[in-house]
Design an enzyme around this catalytic site. Structure first.
Site, PDB file in Angstrom:
ATOM      1  N   HIS A 234       0.824  -1.215   0.000  1.00  0.00           N
ATOM      2  CA  HIS A 234       0.000   0.000   0.000  1.00  0.00           C
ATOM      3  C   HIS A 234       0.851   1.256   0.000  1.00  0.00           C
ATOM      4  CE1 HIS A 234      -3.177   2.699  -0.208  1.00  0.00           C
ATOM      5  NE2 HIS A 234      -2.565   3.389   0.709  1.00  0.00           N
ATOM      6  N   TYR A 238       1.888   5.464  -2.279  1.00  0.00           N
ATOM      7  CA  TYR A 238       2.198   6.846  -1.882  1.00  0.00           C
ATOM      8  C   TYR A 238       3.625   7.201  -2.243  1.00  0.00           C
ATOM      9  CZ  TYR A 238      -2.338   6.781   0.026  1.00  0.00           C
ATOM     10  OH  TYR A 238      -3.688   6.676   0.118  1.00  0.00           O
ATOM     11  N   HIS A 385      -9.307   1.369 -11.718  1.00  0.00           N
ATOM     12  CA  HIS A 385      -9.032   2.359 -10.672  1.00  0.00           C
ATOM     13  C   HIS A 385      -7.582   2.856 -10.724  1.00  0.00           C
ATOM     14  CE1 HIS A 385      -8.070   3.964  -6.743  1.00  0.00           C
ATOM     15  NE2 HIS A 385      -7.273   2.939  -6.517  1.00  0.00           N
ATOM     16  N   PHE A 386      -6.623   1.917 -10.724  1.00  0.00           N
ATOM     17  CA  PHE A 386      -5.253   2.442 -10.517  1.00  0.00           C
ATOM     18  C   PHE A 386      -4.627   3.028 -11.771  1.00  0.00           C
ATOM     19  CE2 PHE A 386      -4.139  -2.244 -10.548  1.00  0.00           C
ATOM     20  CZ  PHE A 386      -3.433  -2.250 -11.748  1.00  0.00           C
ATOM     21  N   HIS A 387      -5.218   2.767 -12.955  1.00  0.00           N
ATOM     22  CA  HIS A 387      -4.703   3.528 -14.109  1.00  0.00           C
ATOM     23  C   HIS A 387      -5.101   4.997 -14.045  1.00  0.00           C
ATOM     24  CE1 HIS A 387      -3.662  -0.406 -15.674  1.00  0.00           C
ATOM     25  NE2 HIS A 387      -2.822   0.214 -16.481  1.00  0.00           N
ATOM     26  N   ARG A 450      -9.622  -9.582 -13.487  1.00  0.00           N
ATOM     27  CA  ARG A 450      -8.370  -8.956 -13.931  1.00  0.00           C
ATOM     28  C   ARG A 450      -7.361 -10.072 -14.186  1.00  0.00           C
ATOM     29  NH1 ARG A 450      -5.245  -6.393  -8.691  1.00  0.00           N
ATOM     30  NH2 ARG A 450      -3.684  -5.937 -10.281  1.00  0.00           N
ATOM     31  N   ARG A 451      -6.223  -9.736 -14.772  1.00  0.00           N
ATOM     32  CA  ARG A 451      -5.119 -10.659 -14.975  1.00  0.00           C
ATOM     33  C   ARG A 451      -5.567 -11.900 -15.740  1.00  0.00           C
ATOM     34  NH1 ARG A 451      -1.815 -10.430  -9.232  1.00  0.00           N
ATOM     35  NH2 ARG A 451      -0.715  -8.527  -9.777  1.00  0.00           N
TER      36      ARG A 451
HETATM   37  C1  HEM Z   1       0.117   3.145 -22.006  1.00  0.00           C
HETATM   38  C2  HEM Z   1      -1.024   2.819 -21.734  1.00  0.00           C
HETATM   39  C3  HEM Z   1      -1.450   1.697 -20.843  1.00  0.00           C
HETATM   40  C4  HEM Z   1      -2.397   0.774 -21.164  1.00  0.00           C
HETATM   41  C5  HEM Z   1      -3.185   0.697 -22.451  1.00  0.00           C
HETATM   42  C6  HEM Z   1      -2.515  -0.114 -20.042  1.00  0.00           C
HETATM   43  C7  HEM Z   1      -3.415  -1.166 -19.964  1.00  0.00           C
HETATM   44  C8  HEM Z   1      -3.486  -2.091 -18.948  1.00  0.00           C
HETATM   45  C9  HEM Z   1      -4.460  -3.136 -18.823  1.00  0.00           C
HETATM   46  C10 HEM Z   1      -5.617  -3.384 -19.798  1.00  0.00           C
HETATM   47  C11 HEM Z   1      -4.179  -3.844 -17.710  1.00  0.00           C
HETATM   48  C12 HEM Z   1      -4.936  -5.042 -17.143  1.00  0.00           C
HETATM   49  C13 HEM Z   1      -4.284  -6.317 -17.516  1.00  0.00           C
HETATM   50  C14 HEM Z   1      -4.813  -7.499 -16.761  1.00  0.00           C
HETATM   51  O1  HEM Z   1      -5.313  -7.382 -15.628  1.00  0.00           O
HETATM   52  O2  HEM Z   1      -4.739  -8.613 -17.326  1.00  0.00           O
HETATM   53  C15 HEM Z   1      -3.016  -3.245 -17.113  1.00  0.00           C
HETATM   54  C16 HEM Z   1      -2.408  -3.673 -15.955  1.00  0.00           C
HETATM   55  C17 HEM Z   1      -1.513  -2.923 -15.221  1.00  0.00           C
HETATM   56  N1  HEM Z   1      -0.990  -1.692 -15.582  1.00  0.00           N
HETATM   57 FE1  HEM Z   1      -1.311  -0.720 -17.320  1.00  0.00          FE
HETATM   58  N2  HEM Z   1      -1.636   0.269 -19.070  1.00  0.00           N
HETATM   59  C18 HEM Z   1      -0.969   1.388 -19.506  1.00  0.00           C
HETATM   60  C19 HEM Z   1      -0.032   2.102 -18.792  1.00  0.00           C
HETATM   61  C20 HEM Z   1       0.323   1.862 -17.474  1.00  0.00           C
HETATM   62  C21 HEM Z   1       1.124   2.713 -16.658  1.00  0.00           C
HETATM   63  C22 HEM Z   1       1.721   4.035 -17.099  1.00  0.00           C
HETATM   64  C23 HEM Z   1       1.246   2.119 -15.463  1.00  0.00           C
HETATM   65  C24 HEM Z   1       1.988   2.558 -14.215  1.00  0.00           C
HETATM   66  C25 HEM Z   1       2.788   3.552 -14.125  1.00  0.00           C
HETATM   67  C26 HEM Z   1       0.541   0.869 -15.528  1.00  0.00           C
HETATM   68  C27 HEM Z   1       0.471  -0.059 -14.502  1.00  0.00           C
HETATM   69  C28 HEM Z   1      -0.194  -1.263 -14.562  1.00  0.00           C
HETATM   70  C29 HEM Z   1      -0.169  -2.249 -13.516  1.00  0.00           C
HETATM   71  C30 HEM Z   1       0.566  -2.169 -12.192  1.00  0.00           C
HETATM   72  C31 HEM Z   1      -0.988  -3.302 -13.943  1.00  0.00           C
HETATM   73  C32 HEM Z   1      -1.330  -4.568 -13.166  1.00  0.00           C
HETATM   74  C33 HEM Z   1      -0.492  -5.699 -13.592  1.00  0.00           C
HETATM   75  C34 HEM Z   1      -0.926  -6.955 -12.911  1.00  0.00           C
HETATM   76  O3  HEM Z   1      -2.125  -7.128 -12.641  1.00  0.00           O
HETATM   77  O4  HEM Z   1      -0.046  -7.756 -12.617  1.00  0.00           O
HETATM   78  N3  HEM Z   1      -0.023   0.757 -16.753  1.00  0.00           N
HETATM   79  N4  HEM Z   1      -2.613  -2.177 -17.878  1.00  0.00           N
HETATM   80 CU   LIG Z   2      -3.709   0.116  -1.035  1.00  0.00          CU
END
Ligand code: HEM
Ligand SMILES: [Cu+2]
Length: 563
Positions: A234, A238, A385-387, A450-451
Site C-alpha cells: 500500500h 504513496y 481504478h489504478f490507471h 483482472r489478470r
Molecule cells: C500506455 C497505456 C497503458 C495501457 C493501455 C494499459 C493497460 C493495462 C491493462 C488493460 C491492464 C490489465 C491487464 C490485466 O489485468 O490482465 C493493465 C495492468 C496494469 N498496468 Fe497498465 N496500461 C498502460 C499504462 C500503465 C502505466 C503508465 C502504469 C503505471 C505507471 C501501468 C500499470 C499497470 C499495472 C501495475 C498493472 C497490473 C499488472 C498486474 O495485474 O499484474 N499501466 N494495464
Molecule cells: Cu492500497
C-alpha cells in the site's frame, strides 16, 4: 553558448547530470512497459493481438509474461526512478541556497544499483523464467535472479533516501534556527515514510523469497508472504504519488501563473502521509483467510484516514489554480479555467491527471470500504481504478515535468514541434485512460476478472460486450499517445542545440501566499523525528499482533511453476 561549455555546467551542478540519468532510465522503462498496454486493452476488448505481438517481439511467450513486464517496468521501475529524480533534485536545488550540497558519490552508487538490479531482474523476465506478475505471490516461484535484481533495485531508492536525509541533517547543523524549507520538508518526510514502508518487502525478499528461490529452504508461507508484501504494497502507492504531489504543490502553481495557497497545509499533508501510509495494508487482504476481521476493520478505518490528505491536496491545488486563473484575468465561475496556460504541456499534463484523480479517488474509497471490496476485488475494476491514479495522475505529472525539467538538466530548449507533439500526446493519454477506465470499471462490475487472457476465451464474457468496445478504443488511442509523447521526449533529448542559459534555469518553485511564519505550530510540524517515532508506533500497533501470530504459525508450502 556552444556545447563545449557543458562540462562546466555539470561540474558546477553535478546533481543535474545524476537527475537526468535517473529520469531517462525511468522513461525508457515506461516506454518498454507501456508497449504491452495497448495489447492488454485490446485483450479486454476481446481482441487477441498477441500473435502480432509475438511476431514483433519473439521473446514474448505469453500474455502473462507481457503483463509481468508491464507491471514491473511501469509500476515499479518507472515510478521509483522518477521518485529518485524528483525527491532528490528538488531538495538538492532548494538546499543549494543554504550552502548544502548532496553527496554525489552515493547518488551514483544508487543509479548503478538501480541499473544493475534492473538488468539482473530483466534477464529472467525476458527469458520467461519469472512470469509471476509484479506482485510475485508465492507459491508461484520465479527465478532467483528476479528476486535478487528486484531487491537491489529497491535498495537503490533507500540509498537516495538516506542521501537526502543526510542533506537535511547538514542543513539543520548549519542553520539550527531555521525551519526546514518546504521542498526539503516534503522530501524528508517522504523518504522517512519509505524507509519505514519498504521494510515489509525487504523482510519478505531477504528472509523468504531469496532463500527459497536459491533452494536453501523448501517452501514459503503464502499468507505471511502476502502480509509482508502488502505492508509495503500500500505505501508504495504513496511512494509513487508523493513525488507527483510535490510537483503539484511546489511547481504547478508557478507554471499556472499563480501561487501556492498555503505552505503549512502542504506540510500537514506530507505529515499525514508519513503517519498513515503504512498501517493500512490489510485493505489488500480483505479476501485473505487467517486475518482477524477486527484487524481488517481497523485497517479499513485507517485507510479512510489516509484519504484525507489527498482531499486536502485536491482543494489546495484547485484553489491555487483558481488563484492563478484570476491573476491572469479570468473572471466568473469558469473564466479562470479558460485563462490558464493550456498551450503548455508542462501545465496541461498534471492538470489533466488531477481531473482523472477525481473518479480515481472515488474508486479508491470504494475499494477501501471493507465489504464493498468483495464486489470488485480481483475484477478489472481494480486496474480501472489504478490507471486513473498511477497510470494517469502520477505518470502525467512526470510527463509534464519533462517539458521544463529536461531543458534545465540538458540545456536543450523546447521547439514548437516538440511542444505541439507533447501537447497532443498528453491529451491523447488522458482521453485514452478515461475511456479505458470506463471500460475496465464497467467490466469489473460485470465480474470480468483482472489478470486474464480473456480474448482466448471469446465466449466467456459476452455480457460485457459494450465495455469491451471502450477498451478497444482506449488501446488505439493510448498507442497513439505513446508514439506522440515519446517522439517529443526523444526529440528533446537528442536535440543538437544546447544553451548554457537554458541549463542555468532554476526549478520554477512557486511563491507561497501564506508561509506560516516562524510560529510554535510550524516548529511543531518541524519536529520530524517525533512524527517519525509516532509513525513507527502506529505501524507496530496495526501490524504487530497479526505478524506475531503469523510468524508463530508458519505453514510453508512448495513452489510451483505453472507457465
Ligand atoms: C500506455 C497505456 C497503458 C495501457 C493501455 C494499459 C493497460 C493495462 C491493462 C488493460 C491492464 C490489465 C491487464 C490485466 O489485468 O490482465 C493493465 C495492468 C496494469 N498496468 Fe497498465 N496500461 C498502460 C499504462 C500503465 C502505466 C503508465 C502504469 C503505471 C505507471 C501501468 C500499470 C499497470 C499495472 C501495475 C498493472 C497490473 C499488472 C498486474 O495485474 O499484474 N499501466 N494495464
Ligand atoms: Cu492500497
Amino acid at each position: 553558448m556552444a556545447v563545449k561549455s557543458f562540462p562546466q555546467v555539470y561540474a558546477e551542478n553535478p546533481e543535474k547530470k545524476l537527475t537526468l540519468y535517473y529520469l531517462v532510465l525511468g522513461f525508457v522503462a515506461l516506454l518498454v512497459g507501456s508497449l504491452f498496454g495497448p495489447f492488454q486493452a485490446l485483450n479486454y476488448g476481446n481482441v487477441d493481438a498477441y500473435p502480432l505481438l509475438k511476431r514483433l517481439l519473439p521473446f514474448v511467450q505469453s500474455y502473462y509474461q507481457g503483463l509481468t513486464l508491464h507491471g514491473v517496468l511501469n509500476a515499479i521501475v518507472f515510478t521509483q526512478l522518477l521518485a529518485m529524480a524528483v525527491m532528490f533534485y528538488l531538495p538538492a536545488r532548494e538546499l543549494r541556497a543554504y550552502g548544502v550540497r548532496p553527496n554525489l558519490t552515493w547518488g551514483w552508487v544508487a543509479w548503478w544499483m538501480a541499473f544493475l538490479g534492473l538488468l539482473v531482474a530483466a534477464l529472467p523476465l525476458l527469458a520467461n523464467e519469472a512470469t509471476v506478475l509484479y506482485t510475485f505471490y508465492p507459491p508461484l516461484k520465479g527465478h532467483w535472479a528476479f528476486y535478487v535484481g528486484a531487491t537491489v533495485f529497491v535498495a537503490a531508492s533507500l540509498v537516495v533516501g538516506l542521501l537526502v536525509i543526510g542533506m537535511w541533517l547538514r542543513f539543520k547543523k548549519l542553520h539550527p534556527e531555521r525551519i526546514t524549507p518546504l521542498a526539503t520538508y516534503m522530501a524528508v518526510t517522504f523518504w522517512l515514510m519509505w524507509l519505514l514502508a519498504s521494510l515489509g518487502l525487504v523482510v519478505e525478499s531477504v528472509f523468504l523469497l531469496i532463500p527459497w528461490s536459491l533452494g536453501l529452504v523448501q517452501g514459503v508461507d503464502p499468507l505471511l508472504a502476502r502480509t509482508l508484501f502488502w505492508y509495503t504494497g500500500h505505501p508504495i502507492v504513496y511512494f509513487w504519488l508523493l513525488p507527483a504531489y510535490a510537483l503539484l504543490y511546489l511547481v504547478l502553481p508557478k507554471l499556472a501563473g499563480g501561487k501556492l495557497i498555503s505552505d503549512p497545509l502542504a506540510r500537514v499533508v506530507f505529515l499525514l502521509f508519513l503517519l498513515f501510509s503504512v498501517p493500512v495494508g490489510f485493505h489488500h487482504q480483505y479476501a485473505d483467510p487467517g486475518i482477524t476481521p477486527t484487524w481488517k476493520f481497523v485497517h479499513a478505518v485507517l485507510t479512510l484516514f489516509v484519504a484525507v490528505p489527498s482531499l486536502i491536496t485536491a482543494f489546495t491545488v484547485a484553489a491555487s489554480l483558481e488563484l492563478a486563473g484570476r491573476m491572469r484575468g479570468g473572471k466568473g465561475l469558469f473564466g479562470w479555467i479558460k485563462a490558464l496556460p493550456w498551450d503548455n504541456p508542462a501545465f496541461v499534463a498534471p492538470v489533466l491527471g488531477l481531473i482523472a484523480f477525481i473518479p480515481g479517488g472515488a474508486g479508491g474509497i470504494v475499494n477501501a470500504s471493507y465489504t464493498l471490496n468483495y464486489v470488485i476485488h480481483n475484477t478489472t475494476w481494480v486496474p480501472g481504478h489504478f490507471h486513473l491514479q498511477v497510470g494517469t495522475l502520477v505518470t502525467m505529472t512526470m510527463m509534464g515535468a519533462v517539458f521544463w525539467l529536461v531543458p534545465q538538466l540538458t540545456g536543450k530548449p523546447l521547439t514548437e514541434g516538440i511542444r505541439k507533439a507533447g501537447l497532443a500526446g498528453v491529451w491523447l493519454w488522458f482521453v485514452g485512460m478515461l475511456v479505458m477506465a470506463v471500460g475496465l470499471h464497467w467490466q469489473g462490475l460485470l465480474n470480468v476478472p483482472r489478470r486474464a487472457y480473456i480474448a482466448q476465451a471469446p465466449d466467456a464474457y459476452t455480457h460485457a460486450a459494450v465495455p469491451m468496445v471502450f477498451n478497444i478504443l482506449a488501446g488505439i488511442i493510448l498507442l497513439l499517445a505513446i508514439v506522440l509523447f515519446f517522439y517529443a521526449f526523444f526529440a528533446l533529448l537528442f536535440r543538437g542545440e544546447r544553451r548554457a542559459e537554458v541549463a542555468a534555469e532554476e526549478v520554477p518553485f512557486a511563491e507561497v501566499l501564506s508561509d506560516g511564519g516562524d510560529t510554535p505550530a510550524m516548529r511543531l510540524l518541524d519536529r520530524i523525528w517525533f512524527w517519525f517515532a509516532l509513525a513507527v508506533l502506529l505501524v507496530v500497533l496495526a501490524y504487530g499482533p497479526t505478524l506475531v501470530q503469523l510468524f508463530g504459525n508458519l505453514n510453508p508450502v512448495p513452489g510451483w511453476r505453472l507457465w
